[in-house]
Scaffold this active site. Structure first.
Site, PDB file in Angstrom:
ATOM      1  N   GLY A 114       0.817  -1.212   0.000  1.00  0.00           N
ATOM      2  CA  GLY A 114       0.000   0.000   0.000  1.00  0.00           C
ATOM      3  C   GLY A 114       0.851   1.263   0.000  1.00  0.00           C
ATOM      4  O   GLY A 114       1.963   1.278   0.523  1.00  0.00           O
ATOM      5  N   ARG A 116       1.218  -5.513  -5.185  1.00  0.00           N
ATOM      6  CA  ARG A 116       1.195  -6.474  -4.077  1.00  0.00           C
ATOM      7  C   ARG A 116       1.608  -7.891  -4.496  1.00  0.00           C
ATOM      8  O   ARG A 116       1.308  -8.844  -3.797  1.00  0.00           O
ATOM      9  CB  ARG A 116      -0.199  -6.506  -3.448  1.00  0.00           C
ATOM     10  CG  ARG A 116      -0.579  -5.249  -2.674  1.00  0.00           C
ATOM     11  CD  ARG A 116      -1.752  -5.500  -1.758  1.00  0.00           C
ATOM     12  NE  ARG A 116      -2.195  -4.292  -1.065  1.00  0.00           N
ATOM     13  CZ  ARG A 116      -1.653  -3.849   0.069  1.00  0.00           C
ATOM     14  NH1 ARG A 116      -0.680  -4.505   0.627  1.00  0.00           N
ATOM     15  NH2 ARG A 116      -2.112  -2.750   0.643  1.00  0.00           N
ATOM     16  N   ASP A 124       5.342  -7.967   5.557  1.00  0.00           N
ATOM     17  CA  ASP A 124       5.391  -9.094   4.617  1.00  0.00           C
ATOM     18  C   ASP A 124       6.462  -8.877   3.539  1.00  0.00           C
ATOM     19  O   ASP A 124       7.213  -9.788   3.205  1.00  0.00           O
ATOM     20  CB  ASP A 124       4.029  -9.304   3.929  1.00  0.00           C
ATOM     21  CG  ASP A 124       3.024  -9.965   4.869  1.00  0.00           C
ATOM     22  OD1 ASP A 124       3.464 -10.661   5.810  1.00  0.00           O
ATOM     23  OD2 ASP A 124       1.814  -9.773   4.677  1.00  0.00           O
ATOM     24  N   LYS A 128       8.050   0.631   5.610  1.00  0.00           N
ATOM     25  CA  LYS A 128       6.924   1.438   5.123  1.00  0.00           C
ATOM     26  C   LYS A 128       5.604   0.855   5.564  1.00  0.00           C
ATOM     27  O   LYS A 128       5.461  -0.367   5.577  1.00  0.00           O
ATOM     28  CB  LYS A 128       6.995   1.471   3.591  1.00  0.00           C
ATOM     29  CG  LYS A 128       5.783   2.027   2.909  1.00  0.00           C
ATOM     30  CD  LYS A 128       5.134   1.086   1.886  1.00  0.00           C
ATOM     31  CE  LYS A 128       4.409  -0.061   2.527  1.00  0.00           C
ATOM     32  NZ  LYS A 128       3.532  -0.821   1.626  1.00  0.00           N
ATOM     33  N   THR A 129       4.666   1.629   5.924  1.00  0.00           N
ATOM     34  CA  THR A 129       3.235   1.332   6.031  1.00  0.00           C
ATOM     35  C   THR A 129       2.551   2.355   6.914  1.00  0.00           C
ATOM     36  O   THR A 129       3.036   2.653   8.018  1.00  0.00           O
ATOM     37  CB  THR A 129       2.881  -0.083   6.552  1.00  0.00           C
ATOM     38  OG1 THR A 129       1.437  -0.155   6.652  1.00  0.00           O
ATOM     39  CG2 THR A 129       3.469  -0.467   7.885  1.00  0.00           C
ATOM     40  N   ASP A 151       0.054   1.849   8.449  1.00  0.00           N
ATOM     41  CA  ASP A 151      -0.557   1.121   9.569  1.00  0.00           C
ATOM     42  C   ASP A 151       0.267   1.212  10.856  1.00  0.00           C
ATOM     43  O   ASP A 151      -0.251   0.945  11.939  1.00  0.00           O
ATOM     44  CB  ASP A 151      -0.738  -0.365   9.216  1.00  0.00           C
ATOM     45  CG  ASP A 151      -1.775  -0.563   8.119  1.00  0.00           C
ATOM     46  OD1 ASP A 151      -2.281   0.450   7.593  1.00  0.00           O
ATOM     47  OD2 ASP A 151      -2.075  -1.719   7.777  1.00  0.00           O
TER      48      ASP A 151
HETATM   49  P1  FBP Z   1       0.574  -1.901   3.568  1.00  0.00           P
HETATM   50  O1  FBP Z   1       0.651  -2.655   4.853  1.00  0.00           O
HETATM   51  O2  FBP Z   1       0.929  -2.701   2.391  1.00  0.00           O
HETATM   52  O3  FBP Z   1       1.354  -0.631   3.675  1.00  0.00           O
HETATM   53  O4  FBP Z   1      -0.931  -1.436   3.310  1.00  0.00           O
HETATM   54  C1  FBP Z   1      -1.693  -0.910   4.316  1.00  0.00           C
HETATM   55  C2  FBP Z   1      -3.089  -0.544   3.879  1.00  0.00           C
HETATM   56  O5  FBP Z   1      -3.181   0.840   3.644  1.00  0.00           O
HETATM   57  C3  FBP Z   1      -4.095  -1.000   4.937  1.00  0.00           C
HETATM   58  O6  FBP Z   1      -4.270  -0.007   5.900  1.00  0.00           O
HETATM   59  C4  FBP Z   1      -5.314  -1.313   4.118  1.00  0.00           C
HETATM   60  O7  FBP Z   1      -6.113  -2.307   4.713  1.00  0.00           O
HETATM   61  C5  FBP Z   1      -4.742  -1.847   2.853  1.00  0.00           C
HETATM   62  O8  FBP Z   1      -3.492  -1.213   2.690  1.00  0.00           O
HETATM   63  C6  FBP Z   1      -5.622  -1.594   1.669  1.00  0.00           C
HETATM   64  O9  FBP Z   1      -4.939  -1.951   0.529  1.00  0.00           O
HETATM   65  P2  FBP Z   1      -5.573  -2.010  -0.913  1.00  0.00           P
HETATM   66  O10 FBP Z   1      -5.917  -0.611  -1.275  1.00  0.00           O
HETATM   67  O11 FBP Z   1      -4.498  -2.593  -1.750  1.00  0.00           O
HETATM   68  O12 FBP Z   1      -6.785  -2.868  -0.800  1.00  0.00           O
END
Ligand code: FBP
Length: 550
Positions: A80, A144, A175, A201-202, A204
């Site tokens: 993300g 992803r 991951d 990165k994230t 979250d």
């Molecule tokens: P990452 O852990 O890959 O940084 O993504 C986090 C996130 O933003 C989550 O908060 C959310 O659930 C998810 O990505 C949504 O991803 P997508 O838009 O690919 O469905």
């Protein structure tokens, strides 16, 4: 290309660096003692014989100005989006050029998939300058695709060899960095001559530990959400007729919701980790909310704000069990499921395959939620929680509960809910000063790690709660963050996800204030991120970091 006035002015912002990197990415390295793993040490050692146990690296300024030979590096953005990704690339680019003017950086397009399919661009000074201090991942885009099989590692190796790439920098979450470590191990064991470096990165905020103080993007995303929540709180307090149910992104951990709660003081802040600890059912959560609605109705009025973490649904034990069964059914019966015609056949099929307990929970949910729970899983097999409208589910269930209480003469207020989901609004915002500086330093540090020739390390900047003068940078062995977890029926080595600690200062601070914030209207309105102005406004750090370091 047209750009906004702010973007133009912001391009000139000079991101801060730790003292060790101020004269370039050629550094003096001090090594700590050998490291272990957060758990399952023996297993991690067996799985990563080439990487396990490496010492932490701490960098200081060197009097050597550069390297004798250039380095070709590749970079991928994985998962993300998170504010600051472009600054990681800018820091990496500038760092590589400081090591040797002929160093080159290649960006693989669309995430790990671009590395496998050999889709790339050469990142030039002109490109970097156009993206400095901007949000988004659009310079090279993200994806992803999972990078964990030998075939993909080999394909990536061939593509790197063709470009003479000696260092791969993976910018990703837990991951992706786990997979970066698998790649580092594979390349070390096959003498491929390619080092792998990770960057945390994230939005979250769940990739952090003693040495990785934050994952980048968390600061900016939380500020954007807190601005929006503050605006809604002010509206709620002005109109005094709505209850706002606001779901906030954060796939699993509730860090974003906790931080936004600490910044804005809403009436209710739900935390998934607490729900799990208390083994709360949906009905109990609904009753707790209804109680506060009634109390406020009798004292201040029929309005309020409630924050809901996106991952809440998976922390409610009964829902967790249901989702796990659904994951298995959708994985094991995918062909039969794909041949069903229409929603009612799908619902029947799923109900038939669920255990009695899970089927009871499933049937008690509104059909819209049942359908959302059956949607496609992400490439890691996870339910896509951002597509499940928990905010609507809770608003509807609270409404039903209040109607019953009203019929029994126990409530005479007027409950009108409004629902919101804030997620994508924050993921690509222009990085705050914190993220702009932190990311640039993470990228520059990754270049410094490249310069040392070491592999399997994550770029680390410490003391980011203090002025940049005091920042310390270096590399942390990724194996040090790992343990073994059960994933899709198999034991896998993974970076341990950092969930909200219920005995940590940020949660304790929320808990201490909860009763007061529930009944009194103690809203705080943080306003928008400030990029220009006094340092106390522009250089704030998150409440989470401040309280964790207190
Ligand atoms: P990452 O852990 O890959 O940084 O993504 C986090 C996130 O933003 C989550 O908060 C959310 O659930 C998810 O990505 C949504 O991803 P997508 O838009 O690919 O469905």
């Amino acid at each position: 290309m047209a750009i906004s006035t702010l973007q133009k002015a912001r391009a000139a912002y000079a991101a801060k660096l730790p003292p060790a990197l101020r004269s370039g990415a050629c550094v003096t390295v001090s090594e700590g003692s050998p490291t272990g793993a957060v758990a399952d040490e023996k297993k991690i050692q067996e799985l990563f014989p080439n990487n396990f146990g490496k010492p932490k690296l701490t960098f200081s300024e060197s009097d050597q100005s550069g390297l004798n030979a250039p380095i070709n590096a590749g970079v991928i953005l994985s998962g993300g989006q998170a504010p600051g990704g472009h600054n990681v690339i800018a820091g990496l680019f500038d760092g590589l050029k400081s090591l040797h003017a002929d160093s080159r950086l290649f960006g693989f397009l669309g995430g790990p998939g671009g590395l496998i399919d050999n889709k790339f661009i050469e990142i030039t000074a002109e490109i970097v300058d156009a993206y400095r201090n901007t949000g988004g991942f659009d310079m090279i885009a993200s994806g992803r695709t999972k990078l964990e099989e030998t075939e993909a590692f080999e394909q990536a190796r061939k593509n790197c060899e063709a470009l003479n790439i000696k260092t791969l920098v993976v910018i990703g979450g837990d991951d992706s960095n786990t997979n970066a470590c698998l790649l580092a191990e594979y390349y070390a064991s096959t003498n491929a001559g390619i080092q792998v470096v990770g960057c945390p990165k994230t939005i979250d905020g769940d990739l952090k530990n003693e040495y990785i103080e934050a994952s980048f993007g968390f600061d900016t995303a939380c500020r954007v959400y807190s601005e929006l929540i503050g605006n809604i709180e002010r509206d709620a307090n002005s109109a005094r007729k709505y209850w706002h149910f606001i779901k906030l992104m954060g796939r699993s951990a509730s860090h974003i919701t906790l931080e936004a709660g600490l910044q804005t003081h809403p009436n209710i802040t739900l935390i998934g980790e607490e729900v799990l600890e208390k083994k709360q059912t949906i009905d109990e959560i609904v009753n707790e909310i209804a109680e506060i609605v009634i109390k406020r109705s009798k004292t201040v009025g029929d309005f309020g704000v409630i924050l809901i973490p996106e991952g809440l649904i998976e922390f409610i034990p009964e829902m967790k069990m249901l989702i796990a069964e659904l994951n298995d059914i959708l994985a094991n019966e995918s062909d039969a499921f794909a041949n069903l015609r229409g929603r009612s056949e799908e619902l029947q099929f799923v109900n038939h395959h669920l255990s009695k307990e899970a089927s009871y929970v499933f049937s008690s949910l509104p059909v819209t939620i049942q359908v959302q729970l059956m949607l496609d899983r992400d490439p890691h097999g996870n339910v896509q929680v951002s597509l499940i409208e928990t905010e609507k589910l809770l608003a509807e269930m609270v409404s039903m509960e209040l109607s019953e209480l009203s019929a029994e003469g126990k409530y005479d207020g007027k409950f009108t809910p409004q629902t919101h989901f804030f997620g994508y609004e924050g993921r690509c915002a222009a990085p705050s000063n914190y993220d702009a500086d932190y990311c640039y330093s993470l990228g520059y540090t990754a270049a410094a790690i490249a310069g040392t020739g070491k592999t399997g390390f994550m770029s680390s900047i410490q003391h980011t709660n203090k002025p940049a003068e005091e920042w310390i940078c270096g590399g942390i062995p990724i194996t040090m963050m790992m343990n073994v977890e059960r994933r899709h029926g198999e034991d896998k080595p993974v970076i341990q996800k950092a969930l909200v600690k219920l005995d940590g200062n940020p949660f304790i601070t929320l808990q201490r204030n909860r009763a007061k914030w529930a009944i009194e209207t103690d809203y705080v309105y943080p306003g928008p991120i400030q990029y220009f102005g006094p340092t106390e406004v522009c250089d704030q750090i998150t409440k989470t970091l401040e309280l964790e370091k207190a």
